[in-house]
Design a protein around this motif. Sequence first.
Motif, PDB file in Angstrom:
ATOM      1  N   GLN A  67      50.346  41.308  42.841  1.00 43.44           N
ATOM      2  CA  GLN A  67      50.157  42.568  42.108  1.00 43.44           C
ATOM      3  C   GLN A  67      51.036  42.640  40.857  1.00 43.44           C
ATOM      4  OE1 GLN A  67      51.119  45.585  44.998  1.00 43.44           O
ATOM      5  NE2 GLN A  67      53.304  45.529  44.571  1.00 43.44           N
ATOM      6  N   THR A  68      52.086  41.810  40.777  1.00 40.31           N
ATOM      7  CA  THR A  68      52.971  41.827  39.605  1.00 40.31           C
ATOM      8  C   THR A  68      52.432  40.952  38.476  1.00 40.31           C
ATOM      9  OG1 THR A  68      54.912  42.215  41.021  1.00 40.31           O
ATOM     10  CG2 THR A  68      55.322  41.397  38.788  1.00 40.31           C
ATOM     11  N   PHE A  69      51.891  39.796  38.810  1.00 39.06           N
ATOM     12  CA  PHE A  69      51.502  38.842  37.769  1.00 39.06           C
ATOM     13  C   PHE A  69      50.015  38.852  37.418  1.00 39.06           C
ATOM     14  CE2 PHE A  69      55.461  36.894  39.380  1.00 39.06           C
ATOM     15  CZ  PHE A  69      56.145  36.777  38.179  1.00 39.06           C
ATOM     16  N   TYR A  70      49.193  39.513  38.226  1.00 38.27           N
ATOM     17  CA  TYR A  70      47.748  39.445  37.999  1.00 38.27           C
ATOM     18  C   TYR A  70      47.149  40.844  37.929  1.00 38.27           C
ATOM     19  CZ  TYR A  70      48.951  34.694  39.001  1.00 38.27           C
ATOM     20  OH  TYR A  70      49.555  33.473  38.931  1.00 38.27           O
ATOM     21  N   ASN A  71      46.054  40.966  37.169  1.00 41.81           N
ATOM     22  CA  ASN A  71      45.477  42.287  36.903  1.00 41.81           C
ATOM     23  C   ASN A  71      43.954  42.179  36.777  1.00 41.81           C
ATOM     24  OD1 ASN A  71      44.897  41.400  34.172  1.00 41.81           O
ATOM     25  ND2 ASN A  71      47.068  41.751  33.709  1.00 41.81           N
ATOM     26  N   LYS A  72      43.343  43.214  36.244  1.00 42.66           N
ATOM     27  CA  LYS A  72      41.875  43.276  36.164  1.00 42.66           C
ATOM     28  C   LYS A  72      41.270  42.172  35.304  1.00 42.66           C
ATOM     29  CE  LYS A  72      41.841  46.583  32.328  1.00 42.66           C
ATOM     30  NZ  LYS A  72      41.409  47.935  31.879  1.00 42.66           N
ATOM     31  N   ASN A  73      42.099  41.539  34.477  1.00 41.93           N
ATOM     32  CA  ASN A  73      41.610  40.428  33.647  1.00 41.93           C
ATOM     33  C   ASN A  73      41.778  39.070  34.333  1.00 41.93           C
ATOM     34  OD1 ASN A  73      40.976  42.145  31.398  1.00 41.93           O
ATOM     35  ND2 ASN A  73      43.172  42.266  30.971  1.00 41.93           N
ATOM     36  N   SER A  74      42.298  39.095  35.552  1.00 39.42           N
ATOM     37  CA  SER A  74      42.588  37.861  36.286  1.00 39.42           C
ATOM     38  C   SER A  74      41.503  37.588  37.327  1.00 39.42           C
ATOM     39  CB  SER A  74      43.941  37.960  36.995  1.00 39.42           C
ATOM     40  OG  SER A  74      44.969  38.373  36.120  1.00 39.42           O
ATOM     41  N   LEU A  75      41.462  36.335  37.766  1.00 32.76           N
ATOM     42  CA  LEU A  75      40.602  35.928  38.872  1.00 32.76           C
ATOM     43  C   LEU A  75      41.486  35.323  39.962  1.00 32.76           C
ATOM     44  CD1 LEU A  75      37.804  35.224  40.153  1.00 32.76           C
ATOM     45  CD2 LEU A  75      37.997  33.001  38.987  1.00 32.76           C
ATOM     46  N   ILE A  76      41.336  35.817  41.185  1.00 35.83           N
ATOM     47  CA  ILE A  76      42.041  35.249  42.335  1.00 35.83           C
ATOM     48  C   ILE A  76      41.021  34.532  43.200  1.00 35.83           C
ATOM     49  CG2 ILE A  76      43.657  35.655  44.225  1.00 35.83           C
ATOM     50  CD1 ILE A  76      44.739  36.817  41.660  1.00 35.83           C
ATOM     51  N   ILE A  77      41.214  33.230  43.389  1.00 32.30           N
ATOM     52  CA  ILE A  77      40.346  32.441  44.273  1.00 32.30           C
ATOM     53  C   ILE A  77      41.144  32.168  45.546  1.00 32.30           C
ATOM     54  CG2 ILE A  77      38.960  30.370  44.531  1.00 32.30           C
ATOM     55  CD1 ILE A  77      38.771  30.158  41.525  1.00 32.30           C
TER      56      ILE A  77
END
Length: 374
Positions: A105-115
């Motif tokens: 939640q600190t390094f990734y946001n709505k512009n990120s993709l988590i696989i």
Amino acid sequence: MKLKNIVKELEIKKSENNKRELKIIDETGLNLSSNDYLGIGQDKNLRVEFLKKFGDKILFSSSSSRLITGNYKEVRELEEELDKIYKKSSLVVNSGFSANKTIIQTFYNKNSLIITDRLNHASIYDGILSSGAKIVRYKHLNIKSLEESLEKYSKIYEDILVVTESVYSMDGDIAPLEKIVKLKEKYLFDLMVDEAHSYGVYGYGIAYEKKLVKDIDFLIIPLGKGGGSVGAYIICSKEHKDYLLNFGREIIYTTFLPSANILWNLYILKNMDRFKERRKKLEDLKNFTKEKIKELNINAICESQIIALIIGDNKRADVICKNLRDKNYIVYPIKSPTVPKGSERIRVGLNPNISKKDISNFLEEFKNEFNSIF
């Protein structure tokens, strides 16, 4: 949420034979449900030795976060030791759950993709939901499925995180970390690895043993299993550590662990070589257990110190576990939806204090119970 709705949902859980309740453990039984894979947490002699050496330094509260008065001498010593071992920066935090959630939640946001591997821990999914990132789940431990997702999305997203565990808690199966790391060369994603069920059992963890630490952006080492303790280590770059200290809400606003835990964690870390014989005994017990399972023709998954004895039904799992507890075996069912429907099971955690005779007798009792419950 209205009380009537709460009651209704609990009744549904009960009707599905899936309502969770706190359990009272019979400490005289053979504990086959613990995650204390090396027996460190229950070792009285080790505890006496530790208290003799550090007893006068122990405090039971830090009374503050790391950023105020919680950055005391002992935790700095622990992180310095970790930095030397892993050759990267380290940050000690309160739990593995908090570490996983906070990083995502600190390094990734709505512009990120988590696989994410489909069977990753709830803390990882909580972090993804909090981040607002797009989520793609790949088939469990399936490199082809992972690469298909990377191929599809790497041209769309610049900011991609791949998340895996090294050893999975329900099946005890092991991720192909070398193959995942190799994909980084082609697709340039960030990689996060949770070592909750491998630390201690594999020394400093599988990533360390395979010399992959340098290739992993976030290595998470929770301590509540093989570490025989509480808390977690985040192994990362100095820049990532500094960013967490400035923007990681669960680090900034949480009272930190007391010196009682930190000194114990440092003590275990410095003595890791002393546990080689325990690891050898555990490996021997695992191999014996696999052979016994094959001999008894039990449907089981057994790749590591975690053994999944498949039952395939919630109600049957409850009855079998109750009957085994009556015979002095501390076992509990793992039921759907925690595991997929049809794979309900007993999850056994091996440790070097369990004898071959004990595990042999248990498996025979399990087989008898399984055959008698229809």
